[in-house]
Design a protein around this motif. Structure first.
Motif, PDB file in Angstrom:
ATOM      1  N   GLN A  14       0.831  -1.203   0.000  1.00 38.77           N
ATOM      2  CA  GLN A  14       0.000   0.000   0.000  1.00 38.77           C
ATOM      3  C   GLN A  14       0.867   1.255   0.000  1.00 38.77           C
ATOM      4  O   GLN A  14       1.593   1.523   0.960  1.00 38.77           O
ATOM      5  N   GLY A  15       0.837   1.977  -1.097  1.00 41.48           N
ATOM      6  CA  GLY A  15       1.467   3.297  -1.179  1.00 41.48           C
ATOM      7  C   GLY A  15       2.973   3.318  -1.001  1.00 41.48           C
ATOM      8  O   GLY A  15       3.521   4.300  -0.488  1.00 41.48           O
ATOM      9  N   ILE A  16       3.663   2.277  -1.464  1.00 37.85           N
ATOM     10  CA  ILE A  16       5.118   2.224  -1.286  1.00 37.85           C
ATOM     11  C   ILE A  16       5.811   3.246  -2.199  1.00 37.85           C
ATOM     12  O   ILE A  16       5.556   3.315  -3.401  1.00 37.85           O
ATOM     13  N   GLU A  17       6.692   4.022  -1.583  1.00 35.59           N
ATOM     14  CA  GLU A  17       7.498   5.003  -2.315  1.00 35.59           C
ATOM     15  C   GLU A  17       8.973   4.772  -2.006  1.00 35.59           C
ATOM     16  O   GLU A  17       9.337   4.390  -0.897  1.00 35.59           O
ATOM     17  N   LYS A  18       9.818   5.013  -3.006  1.00 34.40           N
ATOM     18  CA  LYS A  18      11.264   4.895  -2.812  1.00 34.40           C
ATOM     19  C   LYS A  18      11.987   5.764  -3.817  1.00 34.40           C
ATOM     20  O   LYS A  18      11.695   5.752  -5.015  1.00 34.40           O
ATOM     21  N   SER A  19      12.945   6.547  -3.312  1.00 30.79           N
ATOM     22  CA  SER A  19      13.780   7.384  -4.166  1.00 30.79           C
ATOM     23  C   SER A  19      15.244   7.116  -3.871  1.00 30.79           C
ATOM     24  O   SER A  19      15.613   6.748  -2.748  1.00 30.79           O
ATOM     25  N   PHE A  20      16.073   7.294  -4.885  1.00 36.49           N
ATOM     26  CA  PHE A  20      17.521   7.253  -4.728  1.00 36.49           C
ATOM     27  C   PHE A  20      18.045   8.625  -5.139  1.00 36.49           C
ATOM     28  O   PHE A  20      18.069   8.956  -6.326  1.00 36.49           O
ATOM     29  N   LYS A  49      10.904  -2.760 -10.491  1.00 36.75           N
ATOM     30  CA  LYS A  49      10.520  -4.103 -10.044  1.00 36.75           C
ATOM     31  C   LYS A  49      11.465  -4.650  -8.981  1.00 36.75           C
ATOM     32  O   LYS A  49      11.028  -5.116  -7.920  1.00 36.75           O
ATOM     33  N   THR A  50      12.764  -4.599  -9.267  1.00 34.79           N
ATOM     34  CA  THR A  50      13.738  -5.135  -8.316  1.00 34.79           C
ATOM     35  C   THR A  50      13.747  -4.337  -7.021  1.00 34.79           C
ATOM     36  O   THR A  50      13.850  -4.903  -5.924  1.00 34.79           O
ATOM     37  N   THR A  51      13.629  -3.036  -7.125  1.00 39.07           N
ATOM     38  CA  THR A  51      13.576  -2.199  -5.921  1.00 39.07           C
ATOM     39  C   THR A  51      12.411  -2.611  -5.030  1.00 39.07           C
ATOM     40  O   THR A  51      12.558  -2.748  -3.808  1.00 39.07           O
ATOM     41  N   ALA A  57      11.343  -7.885   0.679  1.00 33.75           N
ATOM     42  CA  ALA A  57      12.214  -8.877   1.309  1.00 33.75           C
ATOM     43  C   ALA A  57      13.008  -8.289   2.472  1.00 33.75           C
ATOM     44  O   ALA A  57      13.863  -8.961   3.038  1.00 33.75           O
ATOM     45  N   THR A  58      12.731  -7.043   2.831  1.00 35.99           N
ATOM     46  CA  THR A  58      13.351  -6.303   3.941  1.00 35.99           C
ATOM     47  C   THR A  58      14.827  -6.011   3.697  1.00 35.99           C
ATOM     48  O   THR A  58      15.574  -5.772   4.636  1.00 35.99           O
ATOM     49  N   LEU A  59      15.253  -5.983   2.449  1.00 37.71           N
ATOM     50  CA  LEU A  59      16.635  -5.644   2.118  1.00 37.71           C
ATOM     51  C   LEU A  59      16.814  -4.148   1.895  1.00 37.71           C
ATOM     52  O   LEU A  59      17.930  -3.643   1.918  1.00 37.71           O
ATOM     53  N   LEU A  60      15.710  -3.450   1.641  1.00 34.99           N
ATOM     54  CA  LEU A  60      15.696  -2.002   1.506  1.00 34.99           C
ATOM     55  C   LEU A  60      14.541  -1.456   2.336  1.00 34.99           C
ATOM     56  O   LEU A  60      13.543  -2.156   2.549  1.00 34.99           O
ATOM     57  N   LYS A  61      14.680  -0.230   2.784  1.00 36.20           N
ATOM     58  CA  LYS A  61      13.591   0.422   3.509  1.00 36.20           C
ATOM     59  C   LYS A  61      12.844   1.371   2.579  1.00 36.20           C
ATOM     60  O   LYS A  61      13.455   2.131   1.837  1.00 36.20           O
ATOM     61  N   ALA A  62      11.533   1.307   2.637  1.00 34.49           N
ATOM     62  CA  ALA A  62      10.714   2.222   1.850  1.00 34.49           C
ATOM     63  C   ALA A  62      10.752   3.617   2.461  1.00 34.49           C
ATOM     64  O   ALA A  62      10.920   3.775   3.673  1.00 34.49           O
TER      65      ALA A  62
END
Length: 275
Positions: A14-20, A49-51, A57-62
């Motif tokens: 639900q509403g996942i966002e991620k920026s680099f 997709k991979t992000t 998988a808890t390897l990155l934080k949203a």
């Protein structure tokens, strides 16, 4: 009154966002995956997709949004999430020096499973690798390596398996072998979330398909539901059933053409975006 979670989706996003830095990769992604189903996240290279898989998988934080895997919140209960899942990345994570049997037994030992040798034998039989079990994994074909990789991922009987570009770079025969394996996983009750840039793969395997484009899910549904998005054919056109390629190109246009029908382009862009 206690809440019954048995009908909850195996994966809820639900509403996942991620920026680099300045690059916004995910811009409010949301979808559900039913238990025991195959959900295909379809998108061209660099779609995110991979992000997203690495976040689940808890390897990155949203940066924003929430997700639950097997009923566990990925931020509040990461250890429980990891115990519920298995992740198979874009490249087979096998030890090429060891035999197929030794690779499987090693993972069973690392997972503190009883009778690692017996587990290895069972997995070799399940994935059609018994005859090659004593060969070094480095001598395996692409399809055999991928099947061994998936077999290693399933030791410990995870409820959910994430397959990130499971057939990237494989020839048609090897791809069909992996497809057969994925179908068997779902038939056995395992929930499968796979990412793919191959339209045919999503069309052949998925119970539901989410089209990820520019960081959002622009459409989500069964193949039949997605086909209904296209206008009916005119009298002058040849009447045929709409394909997923037709749907994808109608929704995304030429910017998504690298989501190929049978595949061939590299999936490196998605891998880079997660670094």
């Amino acid at each position: 009154m206690p809440t019954d979670h048995t009908l909850d989706p195996a994966v809820r996003v639900q509403g996942i966002e991620k920026s680099f830095r300045e690059l916004q990769v995910l811009r409010g992604v949301g979808f559900d995956v039913s238990a025991g189903s195959i959900y295909a996240l379809l998108g061209s290279n660099g779609a995110g997709k991979t992000t997203l898989v690495r976040i689940l998988a808890t390897l990155l934080k949203a940066d924003a949004g929430t997700a639950a895997v097997s009923g566990f919140d990925i931020a509040a209960s990461p250890a429980e999430v990891r115990r519920s899942i298995s992740l198979t990345g874009q490249f087979a994570a096998i030890d090429e020096v060891l035999t197929g049997r030794e690779n499987l037994a090693l993972i069973a030992k690392l997972r503190h499973r009883k009778d690692p040798g017996g587990i290895a034998e069972d997995m070799l039989d399940r994935f059609g690798l018994t005859d090659s079990g004593n060969r070094r994994a480095g001598t395996y074909s692409g399809g055999m390596r991928r099947r061994l990789d998936i077999a290693m991922s399933l030791i410990g009987e995870p409820e959910i398996i994430f397959l990130d570009e499971p057939t990237a770079g494989l020839d048609p025969q090897a791809r069909n072998e992996v497809w057969h394996t994925i179908r068997e996983l779902a038939a056995g009750g395992t929930t499968v979330l796979l990412t793919t840039q191959y339209l045919e793969e999503a069309e052949q395997l998925a119970d539901r398909i989410g089209i990820l484009h520019q960081g959002v899910i622009i459409q989500d549904g069964t193949l039949a539901e997605l086909q209904q998005l296209l206008p009916p054919p005119t009298e002058e056109s040849v009447i045929r059933q709409a394909s997923l390629e037709d749907v994808f190109l109608t929704l995304v246009g030429d910017t998504g053409r690298r989501a190929e029908p049978g595949g061939g382009s590299s999936a490196a862009a998605d891998e880079r975006e997660s670094r």
